[in-house]
Write an enzyme that holds these catalytic residues in place. Structure first.
Site, PDB file in Angstrom:
ATOM      1  N   SER A   1       0.937  -1.031  -0.060  1.00 56.63           N
ATOM      2  CA  SER A   1      -0.198   0.029   0.159  1.00 56.63           C
ATOM      3  C   SER A   1       0.686   1.212  -0.074  1.00 56.63           C
ATOM      4  O   SER A   1       2.126   0.966   0.613  1.00 56.63           O
ATOM      5  CB  SER A   1      -1.007  -0.093   0.884  1.00 56.63           C
ATOM      6  OG  SER A   1      -1.673   0.812   1.865  1.00 56.63           O
TER       7      SER A   1
ATOM      8  N   TYR B   1      -2.530  -0.030  10.402  1.00 54.71           N
ATOM      9  CA  TYR B   1      -2.244  -0.780   8.837  1.00 54.71           C
ATOM     10  C   TYR B   1      -1.094  -0.211   8.297  1.00 54.71           C
ATOM     11  O   TYR B   1      -0.437  -0.888   7.505  1.00 54.71           O
ATOM     12  CB  TYR B   1      -3.516  -0.283   8.451  1.00 54.71           C
ATOM     13  CG  TYR B   1      -3.640  -0.546   6.333  1.00 54.71           C
ATOM     14  CD1 TYR B   1      -4.051  -1.877   6.948  1.00 54.71           C
ATOM     15  CD2 TYR B   1      -2.968   0.606   5.866  1.00 54.71           C
ATOM     16  CE1 TYR B   1      -4.633  -1.852   4.605  1.00 54.71           C
ATOM     17  CE2 TYR B   1      -3.292  -0.434   4.293  1.00 54.71           C
ATOM     18  CZ  TYR B   1      -3.444  -1.305   4.454  1.00 54.71           C
ATOM     19  OH  TYR B   1      -4.076  -1.167   3.136  1.00 54.71           O
TER      20      TYR B   1
END
Length: 280
Positions: free
Chosen positions: A173, A186
């Protein structure tokens, strides 16, 4: 003397890779043939995993699909066969559980064969600020988004090393490159995934296993439902990405042995800008 030579080598290689990247902006990279390759995709029951399955299915690969959601896997397998997949298998597997990963991996080797393209795609997000996130959810985030990569590599990399052939794909990501407010756990998991994939890639190069390629994918938010409710402050610079377009770009990156894929393209500039600020 060795230090001087190594420094010159690093500078030369840096210049060469930059020139090579510029050339490939003008001259497309040659695509490799992946017909017959055994492709394992984690998190294949929905989202990007399902869309990547569809793209791989049209290229003559043997598909091995993993997810914790059996109904989702059945739907993805049905889709793969509808677009021409010659063989598609699904296995229910909780990638956060090391023992289950090893058990199901052994089953795959017995029933399908050695995996030659491994796509670590499974991921979760708590969507909570750090102090509001329960310990159990933080641990699960790290187990799925990071530790699962360790276990799948341990399970399938030995065969790739033995054959000096394979491809390791990490769906990370942009949050693995730049910290994001409200996504501490995250971001931590994705930073770790990027660092792990980079390190293993360098280790393979250092040991002469140049037949094993790596691709690290760092997209901005994708409209798969995982980040429902998220908005972008600069929609022109950092738009919410279309899932189908992202899947196509990932497959293209694999076919051209692209090491890094940042989406949208503005992420290359933003990541470089961050690094330059940190160095000042």
């Amino acid at each position: 003397m060795n230090f001087v030579l190594e420094t010159i080598q690093v500078i030369f290689l840096s210049l060469w890779y930059n020139i090579e990247s510029f050339i490939h902006l003008l001259v497309p990279r040659k695509k490799k043939n992946i017909t017959g390759e055994v492709v394992l995709i984690t998190g294949a029951g929905s989202g990007i995993g399902r869309l990547m399955t569809k793209e791989f299915a049209t290229r003559g690969t043997v598909l091995v699909l993993w997810d914790i959601n059996e109904e989702g896997l059945k739907e993805t397998t049905k889709l793969a066969k509808s677009v021409g997949a010659s063989r598609a298998y699904y296995f229910v597997c909780d990638c956060s559980n090391k023992n289950e990963v090893y058990r199901v991996a052994d089953q795959v080797k017995r029933e399908v064969g050695d995996v030659s393209i491994l796509v670590n795609n499974a991921g979760i997000v708590t969507g909570k600020k750090f102090m509001d996130a329960p310990d159990s959810l933080i641990e699960k985030t790290m187990e799925v988004n990071t530790m699962a990569h360790f276990w799948t590599y341990k399970a399938f990399l030995p065969a790739m090393i033995a054959n000096n052939h394979g491809h390791l794909v990490s769906i990370a990501s942009s949050a693995g490159l730049i910290g994001v407010n409200g996504l501490a756990d995250y971001c931590a998991s994705k930073f770790a995934a990027v660092g792990f994939a980079e390190s293993v890639g360098l280790e393979l190069q250092a040991t002469g296993k140049d037949g094993i390629k790596t691709t690290i994918v760092c997209p901005y938010f994708i409209n798969t439902g995982m980040f429902d409710g998220c908005q972008t402050k600069w929609p022109r610079l950092l738009p919410i990405l279309n899932a189908e377009n992202v899947a196509k770009k990932i497959i293209h990156a694999v076919l051209t042995d692209q090491v890094y894929l940042l989406l949208p393209k503005s992420m290359y500039f933003i990541a470089a800008l961050k690094n330059s600020v940190l160095l000042t």
